[in-house]
Design an enzyme around this catalytic site. Structure first.
Site, PDB file in Angstrom:
ATOM      1  N   LYS A 175     -14.639  -5.942  28.234  1.00 32.61           N
ATOM      2  CA  LYS A 175     -15.020  -6.041  29.468  1.00 32.61           C
ATOM      3  C   LYS A 175     -14.121  -7.064  29.985  1.00 32.61           C
ATOM      4  CE  LYS A 175     -17.077  -8.034  32.576  1.00 32.61           C
ATOM      5  NZ  LYS A 175     -16.508  -8.487  33.713  1.00 32.61           N
TER       6      LYS A 175
ATOM      7  N   GLU B 176     -13.139 -19.183  24.333  1.00 30.20           N
ATOM      8  CA  GLU B 176     -12.225 -20.101  24.680  1.00 30.20           C
ATOM      9  C   GLU B 176     -12.432 -20.300  26.280  1.00 30.20           C
ATOM     10  OE1 GLU B 176      -9.700 -20.678  23.099  1.00 30.20           O
ATOM     11  OE2 GLU B 176      -9.641 -19.491  21.293  1.00 30.20           O
TER      12      GLU B 176
HETATM   13  P1  NAD Z   1     -15.541 -16.589  34.362  1.00 27.08           P
HETATM   14  O1  NAD Z   1     -16.253 -17.102  33.431  1.00 27.08           O
HETATM   15  O2  NAD Z   1     -16.228 -16.550  35.592  1.00 27.08           O
HETATM   16  O3  NAD Z   1     -15.375 -14.985  33.960  1.00 27.08           O
HETATM   17  C1  NAD Z   1     -14.846 -14.614  32.573  1.00 27.08           C
HETATM   18  C2  NAD Z   1     -15.385 -13.385  32.232  1.00 27.08           C
HETATM   19  O4  NAD Z   1     -16.811 -13.370  32.149  1.00 27.08           O
HETATM   20  C3  NAD Z   1     -15.298 -12.199  33.143  1.00 27.08           C
HETATM   21  O5  NAD Z   1     -15.034 -10.964  32.887  1.00 27.08           O
HETATM   22  C4  NAD Z   1     -16.573 -12.115  33.973  1.00 27.08           C
HETATM   23  O6  NAD Z   1     -16.902 -10.835  34.664  1.00 27.08           O
HETATM   24  C5  NAD Z   1     -17.289 -12.339  32.843  1.00 27.08           C
HETATM   25  N1  NAD Z   1     -18.668 -13.076  33.391  1.00 27.08           N
HETATM   26  C6  NAD Z   1     -18.978 -13.641  34.237  1.00 27.08           C
HETATM   27  N2  NAD Z   1     -20.435 -13.737  34.384  1.00 27.08           N
HETATM   28  C7  NAD Z   1     -20.992 -13.237  33.186  1.00 27.08           C
HETATM   29  C8  NAD Z   1     -22.288 -13.281  32.500  1.00 27.08           C
HETATM   30  N3  NAD Z   1     -23.348 -13.961  33.209  1.00 27.08           N
HETATM   31  N4  NAD Z   1     -22.340 -12.484  31.307  1.00 27.08           N
HETATM   32  C9  NAD Z   1     -21.468 -12.393  30.895  1.00 27.08           C
HETATM   33  N5  NAD Z   1     -20.038 -12.105  31.212  1.00 27.08           N
HETATM   34  C10 NAD Z   1     -19.931 -12.638  32.419  1.00 27.08           C
HETATM   35  O7  NAD Z   1     -13.928 -17.070  34.309  1.00 27.08           O
HETATM   36  P2  NAD Z   1     -12.738 -16.605  35.234  1.00 27.08           P
HETATM   37  O8  NAD Z   1     -12.915 -17.063  36.433  1.00 27.08           O
HETATM   38  O9  NAD Z   1     -12.626 -15.036  35.135  1.00 27.08           O
HETATM   39  O10 NAD Z   1     -11.554 -17.217  34.259  1.00 27.08           O
HETATM   40  C11 NAD Z   1     -11.173 -18.686  34.398  1.00 27.08           C
HETATM   41  C12 NAD Z   1     -11.712 -19.593  33.389  1.00 27.08           C
HETATM   42  O11 NAD Z   1     -11.350 -18.915  32.156  1.00 27.08           O
HETATM   43  C13 NAD Z   1     -11.073 -20.793  33.422  1.00 27.08           C
HETATM   44  O12 NAD Z   1     -12.275 -21.817  33.403  1.00 27.08           O
HETATM   45  C14 NAD Z   1     -10.198 -21.020  32.662  1.00 27.08           C
HETATM   46  O13 NAD Z   1      -9.906 -22.241  31.963  1.00 27.08           O
HETATM   47  C15 NAD Z   1     -10.542 -20.242  31.447  1.00 27.08           C
HETATM   48  N6  NAD Z   1      -9.699 -19.711  30.615  1.00 27.08           N
HETATM   49  C16 NAD Z   1      -9.615 -20.243  29.193  1.00 27.08           C
HETATM   50  C17 NAD Z   1      -8.566 -19.920  28.236  1.00 27.08           C
HETATM   51  C18 NAD Z   1      -8.803 -20.405  27.092  1.00 27.08           C
HETATM   52  O14 NAD Z   1      -7.960 -19.986  26.174  1.00 27.08           O
HETATM   53  N7  NAD Z   1      -9.141 -21.566  26.713  1.00 27.08           N
HETATM   54  C19 NAD Z   1      -7.977 -18.890  28.763  1.00 27.08           C
HETATM   55  C20 NAD Z   1      -7.822 -18.268  30.071  1.00 27.08           C
HETATM   56  C21 NAD Z   1      -8.843 -18.685  30.946  1.00 27.08           C
END
Ligand code: NAD
Length: 495
Positions: A185, A261
């Site tokens: 996804k 992550e």
């Molecule tokens: P997000 O958590 O908003 O979304 C990530 C994914 O989760 C998306 O595909 C989103 O559609 C999905 N999602 C959102 N709500 C959900 C739910 N209720 N149930 C299941 N899936 C859901 O994060 P983002 O804004 O897309 O990305 C930014 C974040 O990702 C930042 O906090 C960043 O630090 C983190 N990140 C971490 C790493 C790592 O390796 N630690 C790498 C890249 C990004």
């Protein structure tokens, strides 16, 4: 902003990919895929829901049960994955351009970094398929104990938008290499390259049903995947807020393995005896502004020893103009657009909070290229930040650097560790004892010494504390996607 006409790409196909077929959402719903470069609608994408997730999981389960992939001879599975990696490189221009249009990063990095890292990751795990052996335990000779790794089954993968191809590759490559089926996804903010990756996997010979992509919103498509009773493992990269929900959903459903992550607020500590101040400045500035600051491991908290702060900031400010936002489709652009209006508004809100709480903007601090209709923010540096301020504590995920000071190593470590996150950290010093001592004391999954940009597929990546659970990359990632099985065989020795 210098306008660039869009190259004549064939229109984007925003349909999901389930069981080897591009399909619309079962209820026909779509959402607009909007480019942050200039606000135009690129295409419409399938807005999948529970029924689509169920279909994708069923296809993945059927593919796993009949062993069309896990039962394939390892050498053939390896060749298929290497062919998949080759196809990504053969389509590098198309994928890089798609990524830039979809999420705003400079096209030169989309091509040189994103496409290449994703392909390298898939090739590396593909090559491992017929090189990683199982074990025989040193038991008494009356029995033989085989310790084997077996695929967990159906792996759900949920990824963010900042490095769409790389984040997906870090999970699907070890999952596929160990014989699992996958339902991916991608983020609703950058869904297009994930779909093309799955097309190319099929073309490479990954059997139908083994790699499926469901597009859509988190609560509508992500949650049904994380809650699914027939998904054996959920591998998530994204925010700490949603990551916590993923662990709850795993527990609420079938206790699927959950790997996360998550966010970061990484400290970068520069001592006065730093061996090369210019290099430290370039790394501090370059790393926070790379990818528009939308990197989980960006060193967003800069701790400079108080005695050198003024000299450090003078050098840093001299570098900032080179990061002026520009059209990411231009070949020389180094700072492109933030992913969407929501993210831009969030970053600008943090900048306002920083000002209101008393930090001083010494560079940037404003929206940029407003006339384009795109999502641009000036590279921003705050001086005079203190540990209690919001911009020192919360992940901004934009081109915003918070500068703090410290007095000695103990003070630096105390401040650096005063965070709910523990993803990465940096230390700059000529003193080997200090470097080693501070690196050991920092609570972070990766510590960089006298650099901040080393990266390789051979090393694990992940965080301590609320930066997540588990590690991507390296052979350690196989732990996430395999079950360890012991098989005891009685040996009645004939001699
Ligand atoms: P997000 O958590 O908003 O979304 C990530 C994914 O989760 C998306 O595909 C989103 O559609 C999905 N999602 C959102 N709500 C959900 C739910 N209720 N149930 C299941 N899936 C859901 O994060 P983002 O804004 O897309 O990305 C930014 C974040 O990702 C930042 O906090 C960043 O630090 C983190 N990140 C971490 C790493 C790592 O390796 N630690 C790498 C890249 C990004």
């Amino acid at each position: 902003m210098k306008p660039v006409s869009y190259p004549s790409l064939a229109s984007f196909d925003g349909r999901a990919l389930i069981n080897g077929q591009r399909v619309a959402a079962q209820d026909g719903q779509v959402f607009d895929c909007i480019s942050p470069v200039d606000g135009r609608v690129l295409t419409q994408v399938a807005r999948c829901g529970e029924a689509d997730v169920n279909a994708a999981v069923a296809a993945a389960r059927a593919a796993f049960e009949d062993r069309r992939w896990s039962g394939m001879p390892p050498a053939q599975r390896k060749r298929t994955m290497i062919r998949f990696a080759d196809l990504l490189l053969e389509h590098a221009d198309e994928l890089a351009l798609t990524e830039t249009l979809d999420m705003g990063k400079p096209v030169k990095y989309a091509r040189a970094v994103d496409v290449h890292s994703a392909a390298n990751c898939i090739r590396w795990y593909g090559e491992a398929v017929d090189k990683v052996y199982d074990e025989i335990a040193p038991t008494p000779s009356t029995a033989l104990a085989l310790i084997t790794r077996e695929p967990v089954g159906v792996v759900g993968v949920i990824v963010p938008w900042n490095y769409p191809m790389i984040m997906a590759a870090w999970k699907i490559a070890p999952a596929l290499a160990s014989g699992n089926s996958v339902v991916l996804k991608p983020s609703e903010k950058s869904p297009l390259t994930a779909l093309r990756m799955a097309d190319l996997a099929l073309e490479a010979g990954v059997p139908e049903g083994v790699f499926n992509v469901v597009t859509g919103m988190g609560p509508e498509a992500g949650s049904p995947l994380a809650l699914h009773m027939d998904v054996d493992c959920i591998a998530f990269t994204g925010s700490t807020r949603v990551g916590k929900q993923i662990h709850v959903m795993a527990g609420q459903s079938n206790l699927k393995r959950a790997w996360t992550e998550l966010g970061g607020k990484s400290p970068n500590i520069v001592f006065a005896d730093c061996p090369n101040l210019d290099r430290a400045v370039e790394a501090a500035v370059g790393s926070i502004f790379f990818n528009q600051g939308e990197s989980c491991n960006a060193p967003s908290r800069l701790y400079v020893e108080a005695t050198i702060k003024d000299r450090f900031l003078e050098k840093a400010l001299a570098l900032v103009p080179a990061y002026a936002p520009a059209n990411p489709l231009l070949p020389d652009t180094v700072m492109g657009a933030l992913v969407d209006q929501i993210q831009m508004a969030s970053v600008l809100r943090y900048i306002d909070i920083g000002k209101a709480e008393g930090a001083k903007v010494i560079a940037g601090g404003e929206q940029a290229l407003r006339e384009t209709g795109g999502c641009y923010v000036q590279p921003t540096i705050f001086d005079g930040v203190t540990g209690g301020m919001t911009i020192a504590r919360e992940e901004i995920f934009g081109p915003v650097l918070s500068v703090l000071t410290f007095t000695d190593a103990a003070d630096a470590v105390r401040q650096a560790n005063a965070s709910v996150y523990g993803l990465q950290a940096g230390v700059w010093t000529s003193d080997l004892n200090k470097a080693h001592g501070v690196a050991r004391a920092l609570r972070a999954g990766t510590v960089h010494v006298n650099q901040y940009d080393e990266d390789d597929i051979t090393v694990p990546f992940g965080g301590f504390k609320q930066s997540g659970v588990g590690r991507d990359k390296s052979l350690h990632a196989f732990d996430k996607y395999t079950e360890t099985k012991t098989t005891w065989i009685r040996i009645d020795s004939p001699v």
